[in-house]
Design a protein around this motif. Structure first.
Motif, short mmCIF file in Angstrom:
data_model
loop_
_atom_site.label_atom_id
_atom_site.label_comp_id
_atom_site.label_asym_id
_atom_site.label_seq_id
_atom_site.Cartn_x
_atom_site.Cartn_y
_atom_site.Cartn_z
N PHE A 21 0.83 -1.21 0.00
CA PHE A 21 0.00 0.00 0.00
C PHE A 21 0.86 1.26 0.00
O PHE A 21 1.99 1.26 0.48
CB PHE A 21 -0.91 0.01 1.23
N VAL A 34 1.95 -1.70 16.52
CA VAL A 34 2.36 -2.36 17.77
C VAL A 34 3.28 -3.55 17.54
O VAL A 34 3.86 -4.08 18.48
CB VAL A 34 1.15 -2.87 18.59
N THR A 84 1.39 -16.50 9.47
CA THR A 84 0.50 -16.96 10.55
C THR A 84 -0.91 -17.16 10.01
O THR A 84 -1.60 -18.11 10.38
CB THR A 84 0.48 -15.94 11.70
N MET A 100 2.49 -14.92 15.76
CA MET A 100 1.64 -13.82 16.26
C MET A 100 0.17 -14.26 16.23
O MET A 100 -0.45 -14.27 15.18
CB MET A 100 1.85 -12.61 15.34
N ASN A 101 -0.32 -14.72 17.35
CA ASN A 101 -1.72 -15.14 17.35
C ASN A 101 -2.63 -13.97 17.74
O ASN A 101 -2.16 -12.89 18.11
CB ASN A 101 -1.95 -16.35 18.25
N LEU A 105 -1.81 -10.37 19.66
CA LEU A 105 -2.02 -9.09 18.97
C LEU A 105 -3.00 -8.21 19.77
O LEU A 105 -2.79 -6.99 19.91
CB LEU A 105 -2.56 -9.35 17.55
N LYS A 141 -1.19 -6.69 22.65
CA LYS A 141 -0.32 -5.59 22.22
C LYS A 141 -1.15 -4.33 21.94
O LYS A 141 -0.72 -3.22 22.24
CB LYS A 141 0.46 -6.00 20.97
N ASN A 142 -2.30 -4.52 21.33
CA ASN A 142 -3.16 -3.37 21.05
C ASN A 142 -3.65 -2.70 22.33
O ASN A 142 -3.75 -1.48 22.40
CB ASN A 142 -4.35 -3.80 20.20
N ARG A 147 -0.86 -0.74 23.52
CA ARG A 147 -0.59 0.40 22.63
C ARG A 147 -1.50 1.57 22.98
O ARG A 147 -1.09 2.71 23.02
CB ARG A 147 -0.82 -0.08 21.21
N PRO A 158 -7.98 1.41 8.73
CA PRO A 158 -7.04 1.00 7.67
C PRO A 158 -6.29 -0.28 8.01
O PRO A 158 -6.06 -1.12 7.15
CB PRO A 158 -6.06 2.18 7.60
N GLU A 159 -5.95 -0.41 9.30
CA GLU A 159 -5.22 -1.60 9.74
C GLU A 159 -6.11 -2.85 9.57
O GLU A 159 -5.64 -3.90 9.09
CB GLU A 159 -4.87 -1.39 11.22
N MET A 192 -6.30 -3.68 5.97
CA MET A 192 -5.10 -4.39 5.51
C MET A 192 -5.21 -5.89 5.87
O MET A 192 -4.93 -6.76 5.04
CB MET A 192 -3.86 -3.77 6.17
N LEU A 193 -5.63 -6.15 7.12
CA LEU A 193 -5.75 -7.56 7.55
C LEU A 193 -6.79 -8.30 6.71
O LEU A 193 -6.59 -9.46 6.34
CB LEU A 193 -6.14 -7.62 9.04
N ARG A 235 -12.35 -13.70 12.31
CA ARG A 235 -11.13 -13.58 13.11
C ARG A 235 -10.87 -12.12 13.51
O ARG A 235 -10.34 -11.85 14.58
CB ARG A 235 -9.92 -14.13 12.34
N SER A 245 -7.50 5.39 5.25
CA SER A 245 -6.15 5.76 5.68
C SER A 245 -5.73 7.06 5.01
O SER A 245 -4.78 7.67 5.43
CB SER A 245 -5.17 4.66 5.33
#
Lengths: 226, 412
Positions: free
Chosen positions: A89, A97, A109, B1-2, B6, B9-10, B13, B299-300, B303-304, B313, B412
């Motif tokens: 992108f 993070v 994964t 990274m399950n 994640l 971590k968020n 964050r 946007p994240e 992307m996923l 998920r 984004s």
């Protein structure tokens, strides 16, 4: 092999219908390094989105490696994207993070890879994009060019047949932009992955092996370098 | 990274937001734990004070008495209770006879501060067996307790205060006999009690049963026989006794305290609604935060999705984060709630001023104390997590349904 046959895409907003694609037909061979260029609003991003199976055409047909895409449901589209398509992108879209390593590993994964297999593949990929020393940094600690390299690594790690890059150099200076293009070209050759990227940057157009020019939702020219 | 890693971590964050949202839950939980402890504690103590100072654990009365019990009638008593009491004693059931009636207390200036009259409830008690059922004597704060053959009376503390009475003061009781004749009894205040039951403190006068019997011409009859701690075996024995005395009825605690129990249930329901409102406020807070989180990360998420992560998920990722917030809020809420509850259980809240002036239905005279309930803490813990998850489901589902992948990426 990617085949587009008379693809049309209309955006409807209230009573207004805007035709983003007006019957695009194209055939892209495996391993091509193709640039879709044109001014803003010419339909290049829409075209990439449809090829990437993240948008659906209003009419027309699209097949990727012989598989008809138009009839796929949400789950099947996701499955196809997960295995066969990588994205790069304009604004990198790395997860802040996660470290660069984790951002790349997430692609594997999603495919169910685990443990040492992931570690080995990711490390190898970082070596290919020249970021071995930056693997464990977070995106905020990397330059724009480095972030885009991570994004390219993320797109390529799963060994897709197709990588779509929407204006991959737009947020980079010319030096970094050129380095990214060289990296993509090198990876295109070494992985035999088809690269399709949109741009309106002359330098990027010059880099492409094949240049498809778009204007007002239609292909105005399609030239291949000899 | 399950997904869980994640999500964790968020949460880290957006730690400020995590803390603020978890705090909303913590606040709701602390309020819930505190209120629930207070209400449960009040109910437990009320019931105890009801049983120990007012009605015992059960009662035998004449079948017709209960229908009119609010008027405290004397014309439908238990005749000849002595054999019955002997049978109860033989069966190992602790019991005491009582005669309960309405009366007017008349006082005159000197030694009282002024002339006056007050309505009160007189309990004719058997000093020998009273202590087997009631804890009234233990709450005596001045003078002595009622003795058999004695005209002295013991007053509830607040009643004595209202009258300006002290030990040794004369007191005139005006009432009617069993046959309906007017009767005036001259007595003397021999003791003052201050018990945890406000009803007794406010309006009770204790007098020896044998004197009441004589003044009211009861001819040995009593209005009730109060019983205590009925085991299953006691209930069976009592059932046999009542079978032989068709004029009698056994009234258990649930019947005797019917009005109080209904009131307690209504109060508990009202408090439940209040707590529900608190939780709704907390839920709106969490929902809003989750919505903000989702919007900010569109946007994240795009992307996923583009990389093939299924919507299920992605929803799981956001819900895991919400569950994490719920967990943090629950741990903080339970810890803080427990700390506050230590004070509530040990010291309680002093409502004596209000309880002295008004009747709230609770049989508590001074302090409302909390109680420890593991069930409350378990409920609070899981409710917090459940609430956080439920409030996250709506915004994430809405986003996934309304926004296509390209919409997400475009933002984004």
């Amino acid at each position: 092999m990617i085949q587009l046959r008379n693809l049309k895409k209309d955006y409807v907003s209230g009573k207004t219908t805007v035709a983003a694609l007006r019957g695009v037909s194209l055939q892209i061979k495996q391993g091509e390094f193709l640039s879709v260029a044109g001014p803003s609003g010419s339909g290049k991003t829409t075209l990439l989105n449809i090829i990437g199976c993240i948008d659906k055409p209003t009419s027309g047909a699209l097949s990727i490696n012989g598989q008809e895409v138009a009839g796929l449901n949400k789950k099947q589209s996701a499955e196809l994207r997960r295995h066969a398509i990588g994205f790069v992108f304009q604004s990198f879209n790395l997860i802040p993070v996660l470290t660069a390593y984790e951002n790349v590993a997430i692609s594997l994964t999603l495919l169910g890879h685990k443990g040492s297999d992931v570690k080995k593949q990711v490390s190898q990929m970082f070596a290919e994009v020249g970021l071995v020393n930056e693997m464990h940094r977070r995106p905020a600690e990397l330059s724009g060019g480095q972030q885009q390299r991570v994004a390219i690594a993320r797109a390529l790690i799963k060994k897709p047949t197709l990588v779509l890059a929407d204006e991959p150099t737009a947020n980079l200076d010319s030096t970094n932009g050129e380095a990214i293009l060289q990296l993509m070209a090198a990876l295109n050759k070494s992985h035999d992955t088809t690269f399709i990227f949109s741009t309106h940057d002359k330098m990027v157009m010059d880099f492409a092996q094949r240049l498809v020019m778009m204007h007002d939702g239609s292909i105005s020219s399609d030239t291949t370098k000899k | 990274m399950n997904i869980l890693s994640l999500a964790a971590k968020n949460l880290f964050r957006y730690r400020k937001r995590t803390i603020i949202t978890a705090s909303a839950l913590t606040f709701g939980l602390v309020a819930y734990i505190y209120m629930d402890s207070l209400l449960q504690g009040a109910e437990i103590e009320s019931e105890r004070n009801y049983r120990q100072y007012e009605i015992g654990d059960g009662r035998l009365a004449h079948r017709d008495y209960w229908e009119e019990h609010e008027k405290l009638p004397l014309d439908v008593p238990i005749e000849d209770p002595a054999p019955l009491l002997e049978q109860l004693e033989a069966a190992g059931i602790r019991a005491t006879p009582r005669t309960h009636f309405n009366a007017e207390l008349i006082v005159y200036q000197d030694p009282f501060p002024e002339d006056g009259a007050l309505y009160a409830q007189i309990f004719g008690i058997d000093p020998r067996s009273n202590n087997q059922v009631f804890a009234l004597e233990e709450s005596l704060v001045e003078g002595r307790f009622v003795q058999a053959g004695d005209d002295g009376v013991v007053l509830g503390g607040w009643l004595a205060e209202d009258l300006g009475a002290q030990v040794g003061y004369p007191l005139t009781i005006s009432t009617r006999t069993r046959l309906g004749y007017r009767q005036t009894i001259d007595t003397e205040v021999v003791g003052i009690l201050n018990c945890p039951n406000p009803y007794i403190n406010r309006s009770a006068v204790l007098m020896a049963l044998d004197r009441v019997d004589e003044y009211l011409q009861m001819e040995g009859a009593v209005t009730e026989i109060s019983l205590v701690s009925l085991s299953e075996a006691d209930e069976v024995a009592l059932g046999r006794l009542v079978e032989n005395r068709s004029d009698l009825v056994y009234l258990n605690f649930a019947i005797l305290a019917e009005d109080y129990l209904a009131l307690a249930e209504a109060k508990s329901g009202g408090s439940g609604i209040m707590l529900l409102i608190l939780f709704v406020i907390a839920a709106v807070g969490i929902s809003n935060t989750m919505l903000m989180t989702i919007l900010e990360r569109t946007p994240e998420i795009g992307m996923l999705r583009a990389f093939g992560m299924s919507d299920r998920r992605i929803a799981l990722l956001v819900i895991s984060e919400a569950a994490g917030i719920g967990f943090l809020g629950a741990v903080a809420g339970i810890t803080l709630g427990a700390l506050l509850n230590i004070q509530l259980v040990s010291s309680g809240i002093d409502y004596s001023t209000w309880l002295r002036e008004s009747d709230f239905g609770y049989r508590i005279a001074t302090r409302f104390r909390g109680t420890w309930s593991i069930q409350t803490f378990i409920n609070a813990f899981f409710t917090a997590i459940f609430l956080a998850i439920v409030t996250a489901i709506f915004p994430v589902r809405r986003m996934l349904k309304k926004l296509s992948i390209t919409d997400c990426l475009r933002s984004s």
